[in-house]
Scaffold this motif. Structure first.
Motif, PDB file in Angstrom:
ATOM      1  N   ALA A 113       0.852  -1.200   0.000  1.00  0.00           N
ATOM      2  CA  ALA A 113       0.000   0.000   0.000  1.00  0.00           C
ATOM      3  C   ALA A 113       0.881   1.240   0.000  1.00  0.00           C
ATOM      4  O   ALA A 113       1.293   1.740   1.058  1.00  0.00           O
ATOM      5  N   GLY A 114       1.181   1.750  -1.181  1.00  0.00           N
ATOM      6  CA  GLY A 114       2.108   2.874  -1.309  1.00  0.00           C
ATOM      7  C   GLY A 114       1.638   4.136  -0.613  1.00  0.00           C
ATOM      8  O   GLY A 114       2.432   4.859  -0.009  1.00  0.00           O
ATOM      9  N   THR A 115       0.334   4.443  -0.687  1.00  0.00           N
ATOM     10  CA  THR A 115      -0.171   5.660  -0.043  1.00  0.00           C
ATOM     11  C   THR A 115       0.020   5.596   1.465  1.00  0.00           C
ATOM     12  O   THR A 115       0.420   6.588   2.098  1.00  0.00           O
ATOM     13  N   LEU A 116      -0.278   4.437   2.046  1.00  0.00           N
ATOM     14  CA  LEU A 116      -0.067   4.278   3.485  1.00  0.00           C
ATOM     15  C   LEU A 116       1.407   4.466   3.827  1.00  0.00           C
ATOM     16  O   LEU A 116       1.752   5.156   4.798  1.00  0.00           O
ATOM     17  N   ALA A 117       2.289   3.876   3.022  1.00  0.00           N
ATOM     18  CA  ALA A 117       3.727   3.989   3.274  1.00  0.00           C
ATOM     19  C   ALA A 117       4.187   5.440   3.219  1.00  0.00           C
ATOM     20  O   ALA A 117       4.988   5.886   4.044  1.00  0.00           O
ATOM     21  N   ARG A 118       3.652   6.197   2.269  1.00  0.00           N
ATOM     22  CA  ARG A 118       4.052   7.610   2.136  1.00  0.00           C
ATOM     23  C   ARG A 118       3.564   8.432   3.325  1.00  0.00           C
ATOM     24  O   ARG A 118       4.268   9.325   3.814  1.00  0.00           O
ATOM     25  N   GLY A 119       2.368   8.128   3.810  1.00  0.00           N
ATOM     26  CA  GLY A 119       1.875   8.828   4.992  1.00  0.00           C
ATOM     27  C   GLY A 119       2.738   8.548   6.207  1.00  0.00           C
ATOM     28  O   GLY A 119       3.056   9.461   6.984  1.00  0.00           O
ATOM     29  N   LEU A 120       3.140   7.294   6.373  1.00  0.00           N
ATOM     30  CA  LEU A 120       4.002   6.945   7.489  1.00  0.00           C
ATOM     31  C   LEU A 120       5.371   7.595   7.352  1.00  0.00           C
ATOM     32  O   LEU A 120       5.995   7.976   8.350  1.00  0.00           O
ATOM     33  N   GLU A 121       5.851   7.720   6.107  1.00  0.00           N
ATOM     34  CA  GLU A 121       7.133   8.401   5.883  1.00  0.00           C
ATOM     35  C   GLU A 121       7.102   9.816   6.448  1.00  0.00           C
ATOM     36  O   GLU A 121       8.087  10.284   7.040  1.00  0.00           O
ATOM     37  N   LEU A 122       5.983  10.512   6.264  1.00  0.00           N
ATOM     38  CA  LEU A 122       5.876  11.869   6.790  1.00  0.00           C
ATOM     39  C   LEU A 122       5.976  11.872   8.308  1.00  0.00           C
ATOM     40  O   LEU A 122       6.681  12.695   8.896  1.00  0.00           O
ATOM     41  N   LEU A 123       5.272  10.937   8.960  1.00  0.00           N
ATOM     42  CA  LEU A 123       5.304  10.881  10.419  1.00  0.00           C
ATOM     43  C   LEU A 123       6.704  10.571  10.936  1.00  0.00           C
ATOM     44  O   LEU A 123       7.090  11.005  12.026  1.00  0.00           O
ATOM     45  N   LEU A 124       7.479   9.845  10.142  1.00  0.00           N
ATOM     46  CA  LEU A 124       8.820   9.458  10.567  1.00  0.00           C
ATOM     47  C   LEU A 124       9.867  10.530  10.295  1.00  0.00           C
ATOM     48  O   LEU A 124      11.036  10.354  10.635  1.00  0.00           O
ATOM     49  N   CYS A 125       9.465  11.646   9.702  1.00  0.00           N
ATOM     50  CA  CYS A 125      10.407  12.735   9.424  1.00  0.00           C
ATOM     51  C   CYS A 125      10.773  13.521  10.678  1.00  0.00           C
ATOM     52  O   CYS A 125      11.813  14.184  10.721  1.00  0.00           O
ATOM     53  N   PHE A 126       9.911  13.489  11.705  1.00  0.00           N
ATOM     54  CA  PHE A 126      10.149  14.288  12.907  1.00  0.00           C
ATOM     55  C   PHE A 126      11.297  13.716  13.736  1.00  0.00           C
ATOM     56  O   PHE A 126      11.505  12.503  13.771  1.00  0.00           O
ATOM     57  N   LYS A 127      12.034  14.606  14.381  1.00  0.00           N
ATOM     58  CA  LYS A 127      13.121  14.236  15.285  1.00  0.00           C
ATOM     59  C   LYS A 127      12.940  15.003  16.601  1.00  0.00           C
ATOM     60  O   LYS A 127      12.263  16.038  16.636  1.00  0.00           O
ATOM     61  N   PRO A 128      13.561  14.522  17.690  1.00  0.00           N
ATOM     62  CA  PRO A 128      13.403  15.215  18.980  1.00  0.00           C
ATOM     63  C   PRO A 128      13.759  16.693  18.927  1.00  0.00           C
ATOM     64  O   PRO A 128      13.122  17.513  19.587  1.00  0.00           O
ATOM     65  N   ASP A 129      14.782  17.045  18.129  1.00  0.00           N
ATOM     66  CA  ASP A 129      15.175  18.454  18.044  1.00  0.00           C
ATOM     67  C   ASP A 129      14.478  19.187  16.903  1.00  0.00           C
ATOM     68  O   ASP A 129      14.786  20.350  16.627  1.00  0.00           O
ATOM     69  N   GLU A 130      13.547  18.507  16.215  1.00  0.00           N
ATOM     70  CA  GLU A 130      12.784  19.117  15.132  1.00  0.00           C
ATOM     71  C   GLU A 130      11.315  18.724  15.263  1.00  0.00           C
ATOM     72  O   GLU A 130      10.795  17.933  14.475  1.00  0.00           O
ATOM     73  N   PRO A 131      10.628  19.269  16.274  1.00  0.00           N
ATOM     74  CA  PRO A 131       9.230  18.891  16.505  1.00  0.00           C
ATOM     75  C   PRO A 131       8.238  19.571  15.576  1.00  0.00           C
ATOM     76  O   PRO A 131       7.074  19.200  15.539  1.00  0.00           O
ATOM     77  N   LEU A 132       8.701  20.567  14.813  1.00  0.00           N
ATOM     78  CA  LEU A 132       7.841  21.297  13.879  1.00  0.00           C
ATOM     79  C   LEU A 132       8.415  21.200  12.476  1.00  0.00           C
ATOM     80  O   LEU A 132       9.584  21.542  12.248  1.00  0.00           O
ATOM     81  N   LEU A 133       7.596  20.745  11.524  1.00  0.00           N
ATOM     82  CA  LEU A 133       8.026  20.642  10.139  1.00  0.00           C
ATOM     83  C   LEU A 133       6.932  21.171   9.221  1.00  0.00           C
ATOM     84  O   LEU A 133       5.742  21.036   9.510  1.00  0.00           O
ATOM     85  N   GLY A 134       7.346  21.756   8.112  1.00  0.00           N
ATOM     86  CA  GLY A 134       6.400  22.238   7.117  1.00  0.00           C
ATOM     87  C   GLY A 134       6.439  21.382   5.863  1.00  0.00           C
ATOM     88  O   GLY A 134       7.270  20.488   5.728  1.00  0.00           O
ATOM     89  N   ASN A 135       5.543  21.671   4.934  1.00  0.00           N
ATOM     90  CA  ASN A 135       5.488  20.893   3.697  1.00  0.00           C
ATOM     91  C   ASN A 135       6.817  20.915   2.936  1.00  0.00           C
ATOM     92  O   ASN A 135       7.189  19.939   2.294  1.00  0.00           O
ATOM     93  N   LYS A 136       7.516  22.037   3.007  1.00  0.00           N
ATOM     94  CA  LYS A 136       8.802  22.146   2.312  1.00  0.00           C
ATOM     95  C   LYS A 136       9.792  21.120   2.858  1.00  0.00           C
ATOM     96  O   LYS A 136      10.511  20.457   2.091  1.00  0.00           O
ATOM     97  N   GLU A 137       9.832  20.967   4.196  1.00  0.00           N
ATOM     98  CA  GLU A 137      10.732  19.976   4.795  1.00  0.00           C
ATOM     99  C   GLU A 137      10.313  18.552   4.442  1.00  0.00           C
ATOM    100  O   GLU A 137      11.158  17.686   4.183  1.00  0.00           O
TER     101      GLU A 137
END
Length: 262
Positions: A15-39
């Motif tokens: 399920a590629g769409t599900l995988a892409r959504g999870l990829e977004l959630l996995l972009c966050f890091k402890p020192d980067e709690p806020l991300l925008g579409n550009k990131e």
């Protein structure tokens, strides 16, 4: 199985769409709690329109919260709720915690336990000595698989096929990390085979020494690794490695016995 350039399997059942959504959630890091579409675009390689649809959907489901003032996103509470059943089901944490606290106080350092998450080891529990200046490392902190003692211990315990899959994922998704650290892995695996533990300079602070030991048998289908970091200046490095390494081996064997793995 064919792979996408980002390391995503190309498979009719996938399920590629599900995988892409999870990829977004996995972009966050402890020192980067806020991300925008550009990131998100930069980190996932997805186009702007796809990212916009995914962030909208994740906000509606509560997995992301939108900061309208900053125009960025932060993780929502459902992400935490997802992780809790995993932590709660691992009785290893309850068994190991008293032993981890005891060792942390004994060596004036930090004792942690972690499992693999893609190219990193993520901590599911950690104990810190009250005496000394051991860094405060919380549950959920992560460290690169290829650059740390805890990661080397995981790779040493993994079956060759599982290790090869993990290394290929890192090579595809994180080529810089692979280029910087992969050449040291063969020696790290030989050292583990001869000692029974892995060692490396501390990841968060280079003035510390890290030692790691994996549990001999998978726990809840996961390779679990215990890690101990101590001040490198306590004594000659070889002496510290051996003392802490053997002590950590004893802790892990005690946990294995308590879990009925021995």
């Amino acid at each position: 199985m064919a792979m996408h350039p980002r390391g995503i399997p190309q498979d009719k059942q996938f399920a590629g769409t599900l995988a892409r959504g999870l990829e977004l959630l996995l972009c966050f890091k402890p020192d980067e709690p806020l991300l925008g579409n550009k990131e998100f675009v930069a980190r996932t390689g997805l186009d702007k329109a796809t990212v916009s649809r995914l962030t909208y959907t994740l906000v509606q489901l509560g997995y992301l919260r939108h900061d309208t003032r900053l125009g960025k996103y932060r993780l929502g509470a459902p992400v935490l709720s997802m992780a809790y059943p995993l932590l709660a089901s691992m009785n290893l944490r309850q068994i190991a915690r008293p032993l981890m606290n005891e060792l942390a106080d004994e060596v004036r350092g930090t004792v942690s336990v972690g499992i693999r998450d893609r190219a990193e080891m993520v901590l599911m529990d950690t104990c810190r000595s009250e005496d000394g200046d051991a860094p405060l490392i919380d549950i959920g902190a992560s460290m690169p698989l290829l650059a740390t003692a805890i990661g080397h211990a995981w790779l040493a315990r993994a079956e060759p096929k599982e290790r090869a899959v993990a290394l290929n994922q890192i090579k595809v998704r994180y080529p810089q990390q692979f280029a910087e650290h992969a050449q040291r892995l063969p020696q790290a695996l030989r050292d583990f085979a001869s000692r029974g533990y892995s060692t490396n300079p501390g990841y968060y602070r280079r003035d510390r020494l890290a030692v790691a030991v994996p549990v001999a048998t998978a726990v809840n289908s996961e390779i679990v690794v215990f890690n101990c970091t101590v001040p490198a200046s306590q004594a000659p490095a070889r002496e510290v490695r051996q003392r802490v390494g053997l002590r950590l081996v004893t802790l892990v064997r005690s946990v294995e016995v308590a879990l009925g793995l021995r």
